[in-house]
Design a protein around this motif. Structure first.
Motif, PDB file in Angstrom:
ATOM      1  N   VAL A 326      62.120 -25.959  39.494  1.00 29.37           N
ATOM      2  CA  VAL A 326      63.210 -25.432  40.315  1.00 29.37           C
ATOM      3  C   VAL A 326      64.537 -25.690  39.588  1.00 29.37           C
ATOM      4  CG1 VAL A 326      64.344 -25.479  42.570  1.00 29.37           C
ATOM      5  CG2 VAL A 326      61.882 -25.938  42.397  1.00 29.37           C
ATOM      6  N   TYR A 327      65.278 -24.631  39.391  1.00 32.01           N
ATOM      7  CA  TYR A 327      66.576 -24.714  38.715  1.00 32.01           C
ATOM      8  C   TYR A 327      67.663 -24.281  39.692  1.00 32.01           C
ATOM      9  CZ  TYR A 327      63.757 -24.872  34.444  1.00 32.01           C
ATOM     10  OH  TYR A 327      62.851 -25.227  33.479  1.00 32.01           O
ATOM     11  N   ALA A 328      68.874 -24.810  39.487  1.00 30.99           N
ATOM     12  CA  ALA A 328      70.006 -24.367  40.300  1.00 30.99           C
ATOM     13  C   ALA A 328      71.117 -23.887  39.382  1.00 30.99           C
ATOM     14  CB  ALA A 328      70.510 -25.513  41.164  1.00 30.99           C
ATOM     15  N   SER A 329      71.757 -22.798  39.789  1.00 32.74           N
ATOM     16  CA  SER A 329      72.948 -22.322  39.072  1.00 32.74           C
ATOM     17  C   SER A 329      74.132 -22.573  39.978  1.00 32.74           C
ATOM     18  CB  SER A 329      72.854 -20.822  38.792  1.00 32.74           C
ATOM     19  OG  SER A 329      71.681 -20.550  38.078  1.00 32.74           O
ATOM     20  N   ALA A 330      75.004 -23.469  39.553  1.00 36.66           N
ATOM     21  CA  ALA A 330      76.162 -23.812  40.379  1.00 36.66           C
ATOM     22  C   ALA A 330      77.296 -22.844  40.080  1.00 36.66           C
ATOM     23  CB  ALA A 330      76.584 -25.244  40.087  1.00 36.66           C
ATOM     24  N   PRO A 331      78.146 -22.562  41.092  1.00 41.99           N
ATOM     25  CA  PRO A 331      79.267 -21.656  40.841  1.00 41.99           C
ATOM     26  C   PRO A 331      80.330 -22.342  39.978  1.00 41.99           C
ATOM     27  CG  PRO A 331      79.401 -22.578  43.044  1.00 41.99           C
ATOM     28  CD  PRO A 331      78.118 -23.075  42.463  1.00 41.99           C
ATOM     29  N   ALA A 332      80.881 -21.584  39.059  1.00 43.07           N
ATOM     30  CA  ALA A 332      81.970 -22.147  38.249  1.00 43.07           C
ATOM     31  C   ALA A 332      83.240 -22.126  39.082  1.00 43.07           C
ATOM     32  CB  ALA A 332      82.157 -21.333  36.984  1.00 43.07           C
ATOM     33  N   GLY A 333      84.156 -22.960  38.759  1.00 47.45           N
ATOM     34  CA  GLY A 333      85.452 -23.002  39.435  1.00 47.45           C
ATOM     35  C   GLY A 333      86.373 -23.677  38.456  1.00 47.45           C
ATOM     36  N   GLU A 334      86.980 -24.738  38.922  1.00 43.79           N
ATOM     37  CA  GLU A 334      87.788 -25.531  37.998  1.00 43.79           C
ATOM     38  C   GLU A 334      86.912 -26.011  36.839  1.00 43.79           C
ATOM     39  OE1 GLU A 334      90.820 -29.296  38.420  1.00 43.79           O
ATOM     40  OE2 GLU A 334      89.930 -28.397  40.193  1.00 43.79           O
ATOM     41  N   LEU A 335      85.659 -26.296  37.177  1.00 43.23           N
ATOM     42  CA  LEU A 335      84.716 -26.746  36.139  1.00 43.23           C
ATOM     43  C   LEU A 335      83.801 -25.600  35.731  1.00 43.23           C
ATOM     44  CD1 LEU A 335      83.650 -30.176  37.690  1.00 43.23           C
ATOM     45  CD2 LEU A 335      85.068 -29.814  35.658  1.00 43.23           C
ATOM     46  N   PRO A 382      83.049 -24.990  45.708  1.00 40.08           N
ATOM     47  CA  PRO A 382      82.652 -23.990  46.707  1.00 40.08           C
ATOM     48  C   PRO A 382      82.070 -22.745  46.043  1.00 40.08           C
ATOM     49  CG  PRO A 382      85.052 -24.116  46.512  1.00 40.08           C
ATOM     50  CD  PRO A 382      84.489 -25.192  45.631  1.00 40.08           C
ATOM     51  N   GLY A 383      81.227 -22.047  46.782  1.00 36.67           N
ATOM     52  CA  GLY A 383      80.636 -20.815  46.242  1.00 36.67           C
ATOM     53  C   GLY A 383      79.145 -20.771  46.522  1.00 36.67           C
ATOM     54  N   ASP A 384      78.456 -19.902  45.791  1.00 34.91           N
ATOM     55  CA  ASP A 384      77.014 -19.722  46.007  1.00 34.91           C
ATOM     56  C   ASP A 384      76.204 -20.395  44.912  1.00 34.91           C
ATOM     57  OD1 ASP A 384      77.166 -18.229  48.363  1.00 34.91           O
ATOM     58  OD2 ASP A 384      77.786 -16.464  47.202  1.00 34.91           O
ATOM     59  N   TYR A 385      75.292 -21.212  45.336  1.00 33.24           N
ATOM     60  CA  TYR A 385      74.376 -21.890  44.410  1.00 33.24           C
ATOM     61  C   TYR A 385      73.056 -21.118  44.432  1.00 33.24           C
ATOM     62  CZ  TYR A 385      77.642 -25.780  44.338  1.00 33.24           C
ATOM     63  OH  TYR A 385      78.761 -26.552  44.173  1.00 33.24           O
ATOM     64  N   ARG A 386      72.686 -20.583  43.263  1.00 37.31           N
ATOM     65  CA  ARG A 386      71.429 -19.821  43.207  1.00 37.31           C
ATOM     66  C   ARG A 386      70.287 -20.783  42.923  1.00 37.31           C
ATOM     67  NH1 ARG A 386      74.352 -16.024  44.431  1.00 37.31           N
ATOM     68  NH2 ARG A 386      75.783 -15.004  43.000  1.00 37.31           N
TER      69      ARG A 386
END
Ligand code: BGC
Length: 856
Positions: A326-335, A382-386
């Motif tokens: 299981v992998y997660a893609s975190a939303p980019a933002g400041e980072l 904040p955002g969508d984590y796939r």
């Protein structure tokens, strides 16, 4: 003491061999199979390659386990009833290899002598490049199959080279592999390697490629089991395999003084996926003898956990095991964020053809957080984590979108580790994608994360110099054991000089002797142990702890005697091969003294254990080692080793688990738990931290930004400690941003104890205060023993008189121009931590061998 006096194999050895043989196929990664494997109806084998007879069971150095015998590929196939048709080639190769090896080492020795360098250090970890040669491949073309076993070796003290004969194939290997692939309808390339070897030049033309790895004592038997279909491979890569020039770390690897980790968090697949660069074999990849259908049936959120229900069915014709990743893609933002990161995994039980299983996987949402250096916070942007599920990093499907409406701080830390003068690499351009990705994202359910379910972790940092426990009356250790007195009373009763002895290991070497001769055989109680805690307080009844190396099993002297004055003397390791008159002559060398045997089991190398993706099996290997520790009276195993495989060029990668911190940490935790099942037995997880190259390892400075340090290099250690609470930890040789790790208070105390709650004691790596340097022009000085005590690195190993003196001087001359002045309270705090572990482990110690003699 119940030492083993018979040369015959003991029951535990037989059982442990079985354990390894059974587990080993789970480490093997099938990279390619065009209908060749498993081999049916095979009786004759044309066997070639550097690893056919000279099979490697594990790399060199302190991680090399001294075994009674280990099974080569040739032997494994022969034992399985195969006839090898290529005796002439194998003998020819053996001679060439021997000659090349002898010349290589004698040249190195000569040069070391000329340069006035210790030859042992000059040769450490160095292996000759694989030679080119002309040996005829002529053999019985009617052999049922041709197998080419390609081997590479490496080890502690030296890094690998990006050239032909190491990372790349030699011209000879290329020529022979291609010729055999052409002339044999059934051909298998077997890789007996501890890390990357670039096979791109032949891979397309070879129908079957099996990464055998280096599997310890039973390597050859396990190979035969898998090739012949008595077992099946179910391993998956834990490091991305690609051309060496493609890794983000290659440009900044191996500088003797300062190695800048400019690639930042983009290590391994995090890099390849984020810049959409296709590897040869992706992280998490591995085939089996069957196929599987993976269906994610449900994803839910409960408190701060994500829970996945996954249905897995064996859709092929043979039994197998699959790894759900299981992998997660975190939303980019400041980072900025990598394309994806592994967040959990699980391996199915064996599934027969047609059989299915429902698996539940879960992971804490905080695992998707990243570090914002400016505020010293772990945050979920904040955002969508796939969320992606599959059986390989490049074969996944989006199964859920986790929506987070606002930023959540998951932990408030303080800045640690120092700073650099560069900013980390940030990928530009389009990351990896695949045809159905957008559609999958649209169709996947959206689950909303309630920010309130995630608590912010806050840390109470303790920067005060430990208060003195005072000076009290003399206490005997037995009074502590009975509970009449506590350890603080015992410590208060010690003089500063005694305290300084507790903070340094027991070392018998005469300072004028060649101190290095004791490496690997520094035990006064257990032959071949690597070190012991002090004996100085034996007059008060305080016992000492015995430490022995790993990680590929327990490293002890296999055959030894005890001389009349009580000293242990290691006998030749080739003793086992002696027979008849040779053996009798040998026995005469040590008249009137008994001979004792300590044959331990070599388990698969660290990388191979991680490649199983099976934490239960990792625990079983830990259990096996724990049983042998109990058998031979070792208290602390100097393993597991969980440095990150930042670059395939690290000569010690085979000891380590992965390029990924999650799998590294979970595997280390499981092995630790396996060892700790045995009362009084524990481990030293190592080498903490950022020890990712061997070039000038004692004074090489790892230059790393804090986000990278926390997310990649510290993360695995954090997991192992929080899950398994190992009793000890070994710090690393290298510097971190200009200061040796064992001299860094922020790492050894603020991170290790305040942030993670480590309760044990920390020790240095061996001779870290000087003596092992190979680069005489090194920029950076060795560590300071008093500096270690001040930082929270309690014990200096293996312990030289100079270390004790330095600590005592720093204490007595407190206030006078000492770089690391020490108070009595500091000495006492470190001693207390060491003694707490001595008490915990020695109270649980089984009487020598008694409990474990029946581990059959
Ligand atoms: C290695 C350690 C090992 C120690 C004791 C050092 O050279 O780096 O991994 O545990 O020696 O043998």
């Amino acid at each position: 003491m119940m030492r083993i006096t018979s040369y015959e194999m003991t029951n535990f050895e037989v059982n442990h061999l079985q354990t390894v043989r059974q587990g080993a196929p789970e480490s093997m990664v099938l990279l390619k199979n065009a209908g060749i494997l498993p081999l049916d109806e095979v009786k004759t084998v044309a066997l070639f390659g550097s690893g056919a007879r000279e099979t490697i069971k594990g790399g060199t150095g302190s991680g090399d386990v001294n075994v009674r015998h280990f099974v080569t590929a040739e032997e494994g196939l022969t034992d399985a009833g195969m006839t090898i048709t290529t005796e002439e080639w194998l003998t020819g190769y053996h001679k060439i290899k021997q000659q090349v090896t002898n010349e290589f080492y004698s040249k190195l020795k000569q040069k070391a002598e000329q340069d006035g360098v210790n030859p042992m250090l000059a040769m450490m970890g160095k292996t000759p490049l694989e030679p080119d040669y002309d040996l005829s491949l002529k053999c019985d073309k009617t052999a049922d199959v041709a197998i080419y076993v390609l081997a590479r070796n490496s080890g502690e003290g030296s890094d690998r080279r990006r050239v032909r004969g190491d990372i790349r194939l030699t011209e000879t290997e290329k020529r022979d592999i291609l010729a055999l692939a052409k002339s044999f309808p059934r051909f298998v390339l077997v890789l007996n390697v501890g890390g990357l070897v670039d096979i791109a030049e032949v891979a397309d033309q070879v129908p079957a490629i099996l990464l055998l790895s280096q599997l310890g004592t039973e390597t050859g038997h396990a190979l035969a089991d898998v090739l012949l279909g008595k077992a099946y491979p179910s391993g998956k890569l834990t490091m991305t395999w690609a051309p060496i020039s493609d890794y983000a770390s290659t440009a900044n690897f191996g500088d003797p003084d300062n190695t800048e980790y400019r690639e930042g968090i983009y290590v391994g697949y995090r890099y390849f996926d984020s810049v959409n660069l296709k590897p040869d074999y992706p992280f998490g990849f591995g085939l089996g003898y069957t196929s599987f259908m993976i269906q994610t049936q449900q994803v839910t959120l409960k408190d701060d956990q994500a829970i996945l229900k996954v249905h897995v069915q064996n859709t092929g014709n043979r039994a197998g095991k699959e790894v759900i990743q299981v992998y997660a893609s975190a939303p980019a933002g400041e980072l900025d964020q990598p394309y994806q990161e592994l967040v959990t995994y699980s391996k199915t039980p064996e599934l027969a053809p047609g059989a299915a299983v429902d698996m539940t996987l879960h992971f804490p949402l905080t695992r998707m957080a990243s570090y914002l250096e400016e505020k010293a916070q772990m945050i979920l942007q904040p955002g969508d984590y796939r969320i992606r599920v599959g059986n390989c990093s490049r074969r996944t499907h989006v199964v859920a979108n986790l929506h987070l409406a606002r930023l959540v701080v998951t932990a408030q830390y303080e800045n640690i580790g120092g700073t650099t003068d560069f900013t980390d690499f940030v990928p530009v351009g389009t990351p990896l994608t695949y045809a159905t990705e957008t559609e999958e994202v649209t169709k996947a359910p959206i689950l909303t994360i309630d920010p309130k379910t995630i608590k912010t972790k806050r840390v109470a940092y303790n920067k005060t110099v430990p208060a003195s426990l005072g000076t009290g009356e003399r206490v005997k250790w037995s009074q502590v054991v009975t509970g009449e007195k506590n350890l603080s009373d015992f410590v208060a009763g010690l003089q500063d000089e005694e305290l300084s002895q507790v903070l340094v290991g027991y070392h018998t070497a005469n300072p004028d002797d060649d101190v290095f001769s004791v490496i690997g055989n520094a035990g006064s109680k257990v032959a071949g142990a690597a070190g012991e805690t002090t004996h100085a307080l034996s007059r008060l009844g305080m016992p000492f702890l015995v430490m022995a190396d790993g990680p590929a099993g327990l490293r002890l002297s296999p055959v030894y005697t005890q001389t009349l004055d009580g000293k242990l003397k290691e006998l030749t390791t080739s003793f086992a091969n002696l027979a008849g008159a040779d053996r009798d002559n040998f026995m005469q060398e040590v008249p009137d003294t008994p001979i004792f045997y300590q044959y331990c089991t070599a388990i698969p190398i660290g990388t191979a254990i991680a490649q199983t993706w099976n934490t239960e099996l990792a625990k079983t290997y830990g259990d096996l080692v724990g049983a042998e520790m109990a058998q031979f009276d070792v208290d602390i195993w100097l393993a597991p080793a969980l440095n990150i495989q930042r670059s395939p060029l690290n000569g010690r990668n085979f000891e380590y688990f992965s390029e990924d911190p999650l799998i590294s940490g979970l595997t280390a935790a499981a092995m630790t738990q396996g060892v700790q099942k045995h009362p009084g037995k524990s481990v030293a997880i190592k080498h903490f931290v950022a020890n990712n190259q061997e070039t000038n390892r004692q004074s090489s400075n790892s230059v790393i930004n804090e986000r990278t340090l926390r997310e990649i290099y510290l993360a695995g250690f954090a997991l192992a400690i929080k899950i398994a609470q190992p009793h000890t930890l070994m710090s690393s040789y290298n510097l971190l941003n200009g200061v040796h790790v064992p001299n860094r208070f922020d790492i050894m105390t603020s991170v290790l104890r305040d942030e993670w709650g480590f309760k044990g004691f920390a020790m240095t790596d061996w001779f870290t205060t000087g003596g092992l340097e190979t680069d005489t022009n090194a920029t950076h000085a060795p560590t300071s023993a008093p500096g270690e005590v001040a930082a929270g690195n309690d014990l200096t190993m293996p312990g030289l008189p100079a270390d004790t003196d330095a600590i005592l001087t720093a204490r007595l001359e407190h206030g006078k121009d000492q770089p690391y002045p020490l108070t009595r309270g500091q000495l006492q705090a470190a001693a207390l931590r060491i003694m707490t572990v001595i008490l915990q482990l020695s109270q649980n110690r089984s009487k020598f061998g008694e409990k474990e003699a029946s581990i059959q």
